[in-house]
Design an enzyme around this catalytic site. Structure first.
Site, mmCIF file in Angstrom:
data_model
loop_
_atom_site.group_PDB
_atom_site.id
_atom_site.type_symbol
_atom_site.label_atom_id
_atom_site.label_comp_id
_atom_site.label_asym_id
_atom_site.label_seq_id
_atom_site.Cartn_x
_atom_site.Cartn_y
_atom_site.Cartn_z
ATOM 1 N N ALA A 1 1.219 1.782 5.641
ATOM 2 C CA ALA A 1 1.645 0.479 5.771
ATOM 3 C C ALA A 1 2.567 -0.019 4.758
ATOM 4 O O ALA A 1 3.931 -0.280 5.211
ATOM 5 C CB ALA A 1 0.585 -0.382 6.147
ATOM 6 N N GLU B 1 1.349 -0.474 -7.181
ATOM 7 C CA GLU B 1 0.261 0.398 -6.585
ATOM 8 C C GLU B 1 -1.085 0.260 -8.004
ATOM 9 O O GLU B 1 -0.407 0.842 -8.934
ATOM 10 C CB GLU B 1 0.725 1.856 -6.360
ATOM 11 C CG GLU B 1 -0.464 2.858 -6.369
ATOM 12 C CD GLU B 1 -1.540 2.638 -5.058
ATOM 13 O OE1 GLU B 1 -1.158 2.209 -4.205
ATOM 14 O OE2 GLU B 1 -2.820 2.576 -5.551
ATOM 15 N N ASN C 1 -5.201 5.779 -0.120
ATOM 16 C CA ASN C 1 -6.073 6.489 0.761
ATOM 17 C C ASN C 1 -5.515 7.133 1.865
ATOM 18 O O ASN C 1 -6.044 8.145 2.204
ATOM 19 C CB ASN C 1 -7.120 5.342 1.385
ATOM 20 C CG ASN C 1 -8.475 6.140 1.700
ATOM 21 O OD1 ASN C 1 -9.130 6.870 1.047
ATOM 22 N ND2 ASN C 1 -8.629 5.959 3.039
ATOM 23 N N GLY D 1 -6.893 12.168 7.536
ATOM 24 C CA GLY D 1 -6.635 13.303 8.263
ATOM 25 C C GLY D 1 -5.307 13.714 8.911
ATOM 26 O O GLY D 1 -5.150 14.812 9.488
ATOM 27 N N GLY D 2 -4.461 12.868 8.622
ATOM 28 C CA GLY D 2 -3.054 13.124 9.129
ATOM 29 C C GLY D 2 -2.916 12.953 10.523
ATOM 30 O O GLY D 2 -2.039 13.804 11.369
ATOM 31 N N ARG E 1 -16.222 7.312 17.911
ATOM 32 C CA ARG E 1 -17.139 7.675 16.607
ATOM 33 C C ARG E 1 -18.308 7.271 16.569
ATOM 34 O O ARG E 1 -19.276 7.740 15.885
ATOM 35 C CB ARG E 1 -16.145 7.184 15.549
ATOM 36 C CG ARG E 1 -14.959 8.143 15.358
ATOM 37 C CD ARG E 1 -13.891 7.625 14.346
ATOM 38 N NE ARG E 1 -12.958 8.566 13.820
ATOM 39 C CZ ARG E 1 -11.813 8.440 13.046
ATOM 40 N NH1 ARG E 1 -11.761 7.267 12.668
ATOM 41 N NH2 ARG E 1 -11.103 9.229 12.832
ATOM 42 N N GLU F 1 -5.255 -1.312 7.009
ATOM 43 C CA GLU F 1 -6.688 -1.627 7.038
ATOM 44 C C GLU F 1 -7.348 -2.799 6.505
ATOM 45 O O GLU F 1 -8.499 -3.116 6.857
ATOM 46 C CB GLU F 1 -7.421 0.001 6.381
ATOM 47 C CG GLU F 1 -8.967 -0.018 6.703
ATOM 48 C CD GLU F 1 -9.778 1.211 6.006
ATOM 49 O OE1 GLU F 1 -8.722 2.066 5.509
ATOM 50 O OE2 GLU F 1 -10.814 1.358 5.731
ATOM 51 N N ILE G 1 -3.247 5.435 11.619
ATOM 52 C CA ILE G 1 -1.625 5.678 11.235
ATOM 53 C C ILE G 1 -0.700 5.030 12.116
ATOM 54 O O ILE G 1 -0.082 4.159 11.544
ATOM 55 C CB ILE G 1 -1.337 7.428 11.190
ATOM 56 C CG1 ILE G 1 -2.274 7.928 10.055
ATOM 57 C CG2 ILE G 1 0.166 7.287 10.849
ATOM 58 C CD1 ILE G 1 -2.061 9.272 9.863
#
Lengths: 509, 509
Positions: A54, A74, A82, A87-88, A334, A474, A490
């Site tokens: 983001a 950062e 993160n 998982g990309g 999930r 997130e 993503i």
């Protein structure tokens, strides 16, 4: 005497105080100090806290929109947050690869899948906004040089194959190109810089933040100074979730103790979200914390198995070690799968992690397969007898289960759990066998601060946006509802980051 | 320059400012102003915000503990809060009436029932604390003169009959006696007084609150002054839930629009909870909002049907108007039943509220039965044919369903939904029939601020109690988990109110 007058008088009073003296007034018990008193150490047009999907998408878009000075802060010693270890996986409806492969899909269809997984409390308008702009976000990663595997995957809960995956099978395949692109566009990148509070102007508008420099996250100390950093258009908080904040996650779910595995980096502790609650952001859905059903109890964090099993679930069976039987649709959403896995326990209630069994020559198609074997977190067997003996699974019912499942592969209809069998076509479970063990790990926080479709953060008492504050990724909550579908983070992070930059550029923050 | 010095200097600067000027600095964007600047208008030992079960129990206990000056501030024009219109149902394990009737029960058993309903995320330690002290709380109501029906009820999700109900079948049967007792003990009672913010001392300790007097909740305006009210030991926030805050409940669950019925008083809007988030309280379980499965779509609010059906569910059947069949265990926990009722929809998804059918001479045992008929929110039929015709229910399957259910009454085993049949013994469904319609209404917020077993409110960043602040009752969250069992709110409110008073009296707030 008006507030203005008080502040002017107070400013005089405070002149001569350094940043440290001022910080003592502001932190930690007051939710923000008045900007009237502030000596600004740094000034930017757009200030971004965090450096994941983001944050990076916002920084790049801000530059595209003509915002002159953009800075990222950062807290960790590396950029990417993160996001760099996720998982990309990137779901996009109507993507170039879907068009090439003739996959029918639409924004409506993706939103419908997500609403189902959200169990009635997802934010349809936000999901639609993200799905509508997902192609733009994907294009940004193409432009930055991100590389993807040459096929789409159909992940749990998705009604179509719509998920790209980076060739490196992790989020760094996106954050690294975006980081380089942001740098090349002149975004200022600051690491080991922790946001410790907001600086508010008249009427509570966010005018900047306090930043502690030389921050060491492992020891939670700052060895530098506290800077007052001004943001002319907006502060964007894009700091991720709180999966690694044990106290906060246990407040929401007492079972998520420190013993429970977690896929996130140590920095995912949510302090910036907590700071936003202190200035009136609406907490939403904090109670909904997602565990990843594809994780392995045999390795730490996200590891190698997670992406391996995400890829293999469509043409694998998950079986109980106690019964040799399947116990779930292997590509349900999930939450459905995590709950089903967690029910695999012995008579005393101790976990008995179930097995995922795949034909080796199908499993081997995923780049992680060799690493899974190499690091001893997956096993290869030439016969079912060997497999059953190794894991102490009753052989006869296991054999019968595999035969039954293989009939579903042929018929295209899973009569046990209604698993969509499209991606399983022609892929029988047969020797040689690959096996990994499954046990859910804390993965994602559906909860956070409430945002609207402009990435604005709403005030809990007035219902109006908090001026000067934006949030994306997130750290924002309520979009996905009870359970987020895989590969939908993503697109959300990137689209909402881009959205935040546009809001700032339009002078609407 | 230390914070102390700054504050001292600032105090001088602010001398001469009235309360109004000060309030402008404090509200609404700062989370609390420093007490060093405050001219106190009133000072008490113990300040209580709200006047429901928790507040009144705390006020009485504070006096018992020897706290000298105790004041209650209530924003509404009457005392008692939402407690005064609740069902007056009070679950107590090992109560005098259970002992008299020989009912086997225990703290462990009640906690186990609640943990089950909480679906894995309830706070076991807090539930146990409440159950262990429930008899004390019940005794306080006896001492105050509260009167109860001469029998115990077994409510949904409870494994034993352990619930007292006030003879007036509402919470006022408890709040009015407690109110009188508090007055007689010298508690100062202030109505139309709204808390608008906290006043904080050194290190963020709560030293008092701002109170707006002559508050008109219907217009949301204060026509009086803003008082700085000091609390020498603690401020207790006992302001109830946020079921009537449409924006906040929709942020958690978009389906809970203003069209959805609600059993709560208009004042249940949660602003004091939101203020606590602004000073760092941990938000917990806000997403879990409970709907009451015993409510009727034919009347407003809690109405007459709710208590009528709570009483009658054990010996009634709930049937779908579309099928004539049962669709749930009539005494399952609230969430199970509410979800089951909400699934009663036609092909277009429109609600078709199901029917609760009871033998008239059993239904008539409840004091509300006559009112239900009088106000046209319940119906009496001499034959099943008339009933089926009136509600357009298919007669044949309805008849078969009733015959089947009556066999379960005889056998003591519900083969359809596993309903415990103990309280149904000998009570066939037969003519004449009483019928009410069922549709869930928003009833209770499981979420709120996190508290510990001393009613202290924990700070989200430090994990330590916020000094000087206590919370009790529905405004506190996380105790019950996903779904609270009926009749467990009164014991929680009263025990945690008593606990808060003891914490304050011990100088530990």
């Amino acid at each position: 005497m008006s507030e203005q007058t008080i502040n002017n008088t107070r400013r005089k009073l405070l002149q001569g105080l350094g940043a440290t003296g001022l910080a003592a007034v502001a932190a930690p018990t007051l939710a923000g100090t008045s900007s009237k008193d502030t000596q600004w150490d740094k000034t930017y047009d757009f200030v971004i806290i965090g450096s994941g999907f983001a944050a990076l998408a916002a920084a790049i878009e801000a530059k595209k929109q003509g915002i002159k000075s953009v800075a990222i802060f950062e807290q960790m010693p590396t950029f990417g947050g993160n996001s760099s270890i996720n998982g990309g996986l990137f779901a996009v409806p109507g993507s170039p690869m879907q068009k090439k492969e003739g996959v029918k899909d639409s924004v409506d269809q993706m939103v419908a899948d997500q609403l189902k997984s959200g169990r009635g409390i997802a934010d349809e308008a936000l999901l639609r906004h993200v799905a509508e702009h997902a192609n733009e976000a994907l294009q940004m990663t193409f432009d930055a040089g991100a590389e993807y595997l040459p096929y789409l995957q159909q992940l749990g809960g998705h009604s179509a194959p719509r998920t790209y995956q980076t060739t490196v099978a992790c989020g760094a395949g996106i954050t690294q190109p975006l980081y380089k692109m942001a740098l090349s566009k002149g975004v200022e990148m600051n690491k080991r810089c922790r946001m410790s509070g907001f600086i508010r102007g008249k009427d509570g508008a966010i005018e900047g933040v306090t930043i502690e420099t030389r921050y060491y996250a492992d020891r939670k100390v700052s060895e530098g100074e506290t800077l007052n950093v001004r943001a002319r258009t907006a502060v964007l908080v894009a700091t991720g979730g709180f999966s690694q904040n044990i106290a906060l996650r246990m407040a929401q779910d007492p079972t998520l103790t420190s013993d429970v595995g977690c896929t996130n980096i140590k920095g995912a502790t949510g302090e910036a979200m907590l700071e936003m609650f202190r200035i009136g952001a609406v907490p939403v859905h904090l109670a909904h914390i997602q565990s990843g059903p594809w994780a392995s109890p045999d390795e730490g964090g996200f590891g190698y198995v997670s992406n391996y099993s995400i890829f293999n679930f469509p043409h694998s069976i998950a079986v109980s070690r106690l019964t040799g039987q399947r116990f779930m649709n292997e590509i349900a959403d999930r939450k459905t799968r995590a709950d089903a896995e967690l029910s695999n326990r012995d008579a005393e209630g101790n976990p008995v992690p179930p097995l995922m069994i795949t034909h080796y020559h199908d499993a081997d198609k995923h780049p992680n397969c060799k690493k899974v074997l190499k690091y001893g977190v997956g096993w290869k067997f030439d016969t079912l007898e060997d497999l059953a003996k190794h894991f102490d699974v009753p052989l006869k019912p296991l054999k019968a289960q595999i035969e039954e499942y293989n009939r579903y592969v042929d018929s295209g209809v899973d009569e046990q759990f209604g698993k969509p069998m499209g991606e399983a076509k022609g892929k029988h479970i047969k020797a040689p066998f690959m096996v990994v063990r499954l046990w859910p790990k804390v993965h994602y926080c559906q909860g956070g601060v409430k945002v609207n479709q402009m990435a604005q953060v709403e005030d809990s008492l007035t219902g109006k946006p908090i001026k000067g504050l934006l949030a994306a990724g997130e750290v924002a909550g309520g979009i996905h509802g009870v359970s987020r579908l895989g590969s939908c983070s993503i697109p959300e992070c990137m689209v909402m980051g881009i959205t935040a930059a546009r809001t700032a550029a339009a002078g609407k923050a």
